[in-house]
Design an enzyme around this catalytic site. Structure first.
Site, PDB file in Angstrom:
ATOM      1  N   TYR A 450       0.847  -1.190   0.000  1.00  0.00           N
ATOM      2  CA  TYR A 450       0.000   0.000   0.000  1.00  0.00           C
ATOM      3  C   TYR A 450       0.886   1.245   0.000  1.00  0.00           C
ATOM      4  CZ  TYR A 450      -4.160   2.797   1.390  1.00  0.00           C
ATOM      5  OH  TYR A 450      -5.198   3.689   1.447  1.00  0.00           O
ATOM      6  N   CYS A 451       0.737   2.092  -1.014  1.00  0.00           N
ATOM      7  CA  CYS A 451       1.448   3.359  -1.131  1.00  0.00           C
ATOM      8  C   CYS A 451       2.963   3.140  -1.049  1.00  0.00           C
ATOM      9  CB  CYS A 451       0.952   4.354  -0.078  1.00  0.00           C
ATOM     10  SG  CYS A 451       1.516   6.046  -0.374  1.00  0.00           S
ATOM     11  N   ILE A 452       3.625   3.686  -0.023  1.00  0.00           N
ATOM     12  CA  ILE A 452       5.069   3.508   0.066  1.00  0.00           C
ATOM     13  C   ILE A 452       5.425   2.046   0.295  1.00  0.00           C
ATOM     14  CG2 ILE A 452       5.278   3.914   2.556  1.00  0.00           C
ATOM     15  CD1 ILE A 452       7.792   5.529   1.962  1.00  0.00           C
TER      16      ILE A 452
END
Length: 728
Positions: A450-452
């Site tokens: 998720y994301c980073i």
């Protein structure tokens, strides 16, 4: 970079009034009493008070600007630089000065009736008014103290280099703007000023007509979704209608000049537009006691009790803030981790200095043989995927028959200074894969980032490929993950050589970047819905924030290590090296995503301003394996945490052309959650079913050491606690 702060949580109705809110009492009064309260107020004094506020703001702006110019390291910047706000602020102040004595009660229509009504209410109002004005004066004094403290915090200590670099960028932006306009369209600013002045004169005439009982059409109206001016007095009362329209005309004039005038490059325009918008939204009349009709009415009715409550909350929030005021957005006491939030049963089965690994208790008799490992972002806490039962992704995945493992990252303290992306890979993701294999006996896993966490997953896939270990990850799912950083959105205004240098200096000194500062910065990306509305609600209205689980998570900040922060900003955001073959050196290999053949599922969201969807779409062009891309509705949080009972659909199309806009134009919308689509996709990359795995027992039936119940210990550590920690 994820946050929350920035998301479409603002689109949800989390600002609903508390049942015990003092606003409810005022709504029960009839219109006549409501009108009498307004008309008994001394509008002449009001006009002067608001004019004084504008003078103070202009003086503050001038001092900031002068300080930045004098300290400007660029020798080419003239010391006698034009203050970009000065002309428009002066114009606004002039119009207010002419208007300040206009709305005296004796000059309003139906003055005899108003005077009679006012006399009838005078006895009732006199005591409350006296108390209210005492509290108002106290609040004005406190406001000056807050401004003074803020100036100290931004001009001294930890954030001086960062704040100065941002101010220098603003000064540079205006210098480029003035130079470009002078060269390309020298009459543009003069024409803009003339048009704005004409609009203000027309508004003044319209207000006179409205005060005499004539109906006039507004010259300007708030944009859809702007909730600052929803109180009926902003439209019905001539003086507040004037304030609203005068402000909006000024804002539109300034922003139009920046957005539409030729002569500046887009990077400068974006930075200038962002910081100017921040300033203009900060000085909105809705943010001041003397110019917000709802706050004035509430203050008069309560005898100033709202201000007392607001002062108490402001003092509490300032004590818990870093250099920038962190405004409480929800009732923090309403939530307890593991009790009414992050409640899915599970066990902590591993812990090192980087993360805890949580294995969740199955909800089905049989489970997929291949386990599912989730890598959340570590600039937030993992329980965004486990807020409550009805929207918990973890619980939903368990119900689909997955053996779910989740990484709960440590909140870094200053001793983590040198911990970078490579450490997050080796002591983080790769270690988690090792533990999952030891527990389940499976050689590979399906992995979600998720994301980073998705950025780490992409880099790890490339590293594994170069080291002949790509088969450790059977499939990769990326949630709101940027691959192409060429357009970082509003975050880009904070990312340039000068600001990154300042951030790196701060990182060397502190060891970590304070998560509370990052939280405030992300909130200011959506300042009207995630910052100033809570400022008014908490401190001027004196309301207690209502319980809201998403905003509780939103406020639960985490720190970022100096080494990691520098890597992300320089190598990814500034260098955009992840999509360039062989350009990014990472732990002994040259990153080349085209060699990654792992099946991948990429989901982005249409309104995401943290990870813009076109940057995620580029995964279809750079990854070498089979890629499925879907575009969800909504934003960075609500678009991802969208269970089958949710309200958002998604767009899909299997022809992944190079141009994202063309793909979007041809994509078909499906009115269901992307979770269901992913569920169909992941079934193709899952193996046979086995008896569900219970935490604490490995695949051989032997006991596995359990450290804690979910959600574990690391999730409880707050950013300020980590900063005070001396433990490694």
């Amino acid at each position: 970079m994820t946050n929350q702060r920035s998301d479409d949580s603002s689109n949800q109705d989390h600002t609903k009034t508390n049942p015990h809110d003092s606003r409810q009492d005022s709504k029960n009064q009839d219109n006549e009493s409501h009108s009498a309260t307004n008309n008994s107020f001394d509008f002449t004094s009001f006009g002067q008070y608001y004019l004084n506020q504008l003078n103070q703001i202009n003086e503050l702006n001038q001092s900031f600007f002068n300080q930045a110019v004098l300290n400007q390291p660029d020798p080419h910047t003239p010391k006698q630089a034009l203050n970009p706000f000065e002309a428009n602020m002066k114009l606004w102040q002039d119009s207010m000065s002419q208007f300040s004595g206009f709305m005296s009660p004796k000059q309003t229509p139906n003055s005899e009736q108003n005077e009679q009504t006012s006399q009838q209410n005078q006895t009732v109002q006199s005591n409350s008014s006296q108390n209210a004005f005492q509290y108002i004066n106290a609040l004005n004094e406190l406001t000056q103290r807050v401004i003074s403290e803020t100036l100290k915090r931004t001009s001294q200590g930890n954030s001086s280099n960062i704040s100065q670099s941002l101010m220098f960028n603003l000064v540079d932006g205006w210098q480029h703007f003035i130079t470009g306009v002078t060269d390309k369209s020298p009459t543009a600013l003069a024409e803009q000023q003339t048009e704005l002045w004409q609009q203000q004169l027309q508004l003044y005439q319209n207000t006179l007509m409205k005060a005499l009982g004539n109906q006039t059409d507004p010259l300007v109206s708030p944009e859809k979704g702007d909730r600052r001016f929803t109180d009926e007095d902003w439209s019905k009362n001539p003086i507040f209608d004037f304030l609203k329209q005068s402000y909006l005309l000024t804002v539109n004039g300034v922003m139009d000049a920046i957005d539409n005038t030729e002569g500046i490059d887009e990077k400068t325009r974006q930075r200038l537009s962002f910081f100017t918008r921040q300033w203009l939204n900060a000085i909105a009349p809705s943010n001041f006691l003397w110019s917000n009709p709802e706050v004035l009415r509430l203050t008069m009715e309560s005898g100033g009790k709202n201000l007392i409550k607001g002062l108490q909350q402001l003092a509490e929030d300032m004590e818990k803030s870093a250099q920038v005021l962190s405004i409480r957005m929800t009732d923090h006491d309403a939530f307890k981790l593991g009790k009414n939030i992050a409640t899915t049963p599970g066990k902590v089965v591993f812990r090192n200095r980087m993360f805890e690994l949580i294995q969740y208790t199955p909800t089905t008799a049989k489970a997929h043989k291949r386990p599912l490992l989730i890598v959340p972002p570590w600039i937030n806490k993992f329980y965004i995927i486990d807020l409550k039962e009805e929207n918990s992704y973890i619980r939903w995945a368990l119900d689909q028959g997955h053996s779910v493992f989740v990484m709960s990252w440590a909140n870094p303290n200053p001793t983590y200074k040198d911990v970078g992306m490579e450490t997050y890979m080796h002591e983080g993701l790769l270690t988690a894969l090792d533990v999952v294999q030891e527990i389940t006996g499976e050689p590979d896993a399906n992995v979600i980032g998720y994301c980073i966490g998705g950025m780490l997953l992409a880099l790890t896939l490339s590293w594994l490929t170069e080291n002949k270990q790509a088969d450790r990850i059977a499939s990769a799912t990326f949630w709101a993950t940027i691959f192409d950083f060429s357009d970082p959105g509003d975050l880009g205004v904070f990312i340039d050589e000068r600001t990154v240098n300042a951030l790196e200096q701060e990182g060397k000194r502190q060891g970590v970047f304070d998560g509370r500062m990052m939280g405030a910065a992300f909130s200011l990306l959506r300042e009207n819905s995630l910052y100033w509305n809570y400022y008014v609600q908490n401190y001027l209205k004196g309301e207690r924030p209502v319980p809201f689980d998403l905003l509780y998570w939103n406020s639960d900040c985490t720190n970022v290590t100096a080494a990691l922060h520098s890597f992300i900003l320089r190598e990814l955001y500034m260098g955009n090296k992840m999509i360039e073959k062989g350009k990014l050196a990472f732990d002994g290999v040259k990153i080349d995503l085209s060699k990654v053949t792992t099946p991948s599922y990429v989901v982005a969201t249409l309104q995401d301003h943290i990870a813009k969807w076109k940057g995620s779409y580029q995964a279809t062009q750079v990854l070498g394996g089979d890629v499925t891309f879907v575009l969800g509705e909504s934003g960075h949080i609500a678009g991802i945490i969208n269970p089958p009972t949710g309200k958002y659909g998604f767009y899909a199309h299997e022809d992944y052309v190079a141009e994202p806009n063309k793909w979007y134009a041809e994509a078909e919308k499906q009115d269901r959650s992307w979770w269901l689509h992913w569920g169909e996709w992941i079934n193709e990359h899952s193996t046979d079913k086995v008896d569900s795995r219970q935490p604490g027992i490995d695949y051989k039936g032997k006991e596995w050491h359990v450290l804690d119940d979910a959600p574990g210990k690391y999730v409880h550590v707050r950013a300020d606690e980590a900063l005070r920690s001396v433990n490694s």
